[in-house]
Design an enzyme around this catalytic site. Structure first.
Site: not given
Length: 339
Positions: A136, A290, A319-320
């Site tokens: 990220s 994501d 995304h995590d």
């Protein structure tokens, strides 16, 4: 257990915006020992609201008995400028006024963060990085540093990141800032300023960190007669409270703008030309679900970084997944011999 180290640099950092950040302080953690050849450095770049202790937030990947471990590696992670976990940030005293910066804190770009990492690496007498890793916003720092000092790192691993922050990502960040600025206490410039707004901002952010199936899998109601007080609503409030108890709104606003500023092509003719400067062997990893940093962005990195490979992790976490899918990440690190 490594403790937070504080380096009072005595340096006033020239920022990309043209501003000067006086008396830079860098908070950081190290684990393990630098070997005689100085060939075992693993540098971890953290994301948005994390701290400089990856054993806390990347459990399963970093720490004793994991693939990145202090027995084999000298692990370094620096708290990014603007964050409230040890480095100069909006709650720090501005030596020019004798008061905290608060909302007057200058814009810190991803490139500025990379320059601070370079200063710390020199201070720690690090001549070469075996693996530079980040996901990220951490991956954005990896890319910037790899362009600035292309001969300094042997391998880089970027997960769920991009070469330029997208309009979609900026829209989410602006929506979060709107929530904070709608809280009048933000403009009072106190330590708790904007706290209620930040709770709402975190709830918005969380939606972008997850996916439809993440919520369906973990927050689906089992009671068919319910009319209010849904499980997912409680979860969103909990996550807002959780962040508000450990972070501040001024850092949140500033770091979201840092992410928006990310564009490796700035002052380098083009994004493609900038990425071609990277000499390290690169592994670009996507998280299939994501929505914030979609796989097309990592494929683009792979297509424009000369010595790169691409992998896709199938995950329900959105995304995590870059934080939670430590088993497949471990397998890919070993498969591509990054350590």
């Amino acid at each position: 257990m490594s403790k937070l180290k504080i380096w009072e640099t005595g340096i006033s950092l020239n920022l990309e915006s043209g501003d000067l950040l006086p008396n830079l302080t860098i908070g950081y953690h190290t684990f393990g020992t630098l070997n005689k050849l100085k060939s075992n450095v693993v540098w971890v770049c953290h994301a948005f609201t994390a701290n400089s202790n990856p054993t806390e937030w990347w459990t399963g990947l970093v720490g004793n008995d994991f693939v990145i471990n202090p027995k084999e590696h000298f692990i370094v992670c620096a708290n990014i400028i603007g964050s409230c976990y040890g480095s100069t940030n909006p709650l720090s005293l501005n030596p020019l006024t004798g008061k905290p910066f608060y909302s007057a804190f200058p814009l810190i770009t991803i490139r500025d963060m990379a320059k601070a990492h370079i200063l710390l690496a020199k201070q720690l007498k690090i001549d070469k990085i075996k693996l530079l890793i980040g996901g990220s916003m951490g991956g954005q720092q990896v890319l910037e540093w790899s362009i600035i000092q292309p001969d300094f790192m042997e391998n880089i691993l970027v997960i769920a990141t991009n070469a330029v922050h997208s309009p979609f990502g900026i829209a989410f960040n602006e929506s979060q800032r709107m929530s904070i600025l709608a809280d009048a206490s933000y403009f009072k410039n106190t330590q708790d300023g904007g706290k209620l707004g930040m709770k709402a901002a975190r709830s918005t952010a969380l939606i972008s960190y997850r996916s439809y199936n993440t919520y369906l899998h973990f927050q689906k109601e089992t009671e068919t007669e319910k009319l209010d007080d849904y499980k997912v609503a409680s979860y969103q409030r909990y996550q807002g409270d959780k962040l508000a108890n450990r972070f501040n709104a001024y850092s949140y606003v500033g770091l979201s703008k840092s992410m928006d500023s990310h564009n490796v092509g700035r002052t380098r003719n083009s994004i493609e030309e900038a990425l071609k400067k990277i000499k390290a062997k690169a592994l670009c990893i996507s998280i299939k679900s994501d929505i914030l940093f979609p796989k097309e962005e990592q494929k683009y990195l792979h297509e424009n970084i000369e010595h790169s490979k691409y992998e896709l992790i199938d995950s329900v976490y959105g995304h995590d997944g870059f934080l939670l899918e430590t088993k497949p990440l471990t397998k890919l690190i070993l498969k591509h011999k990054l350590l």
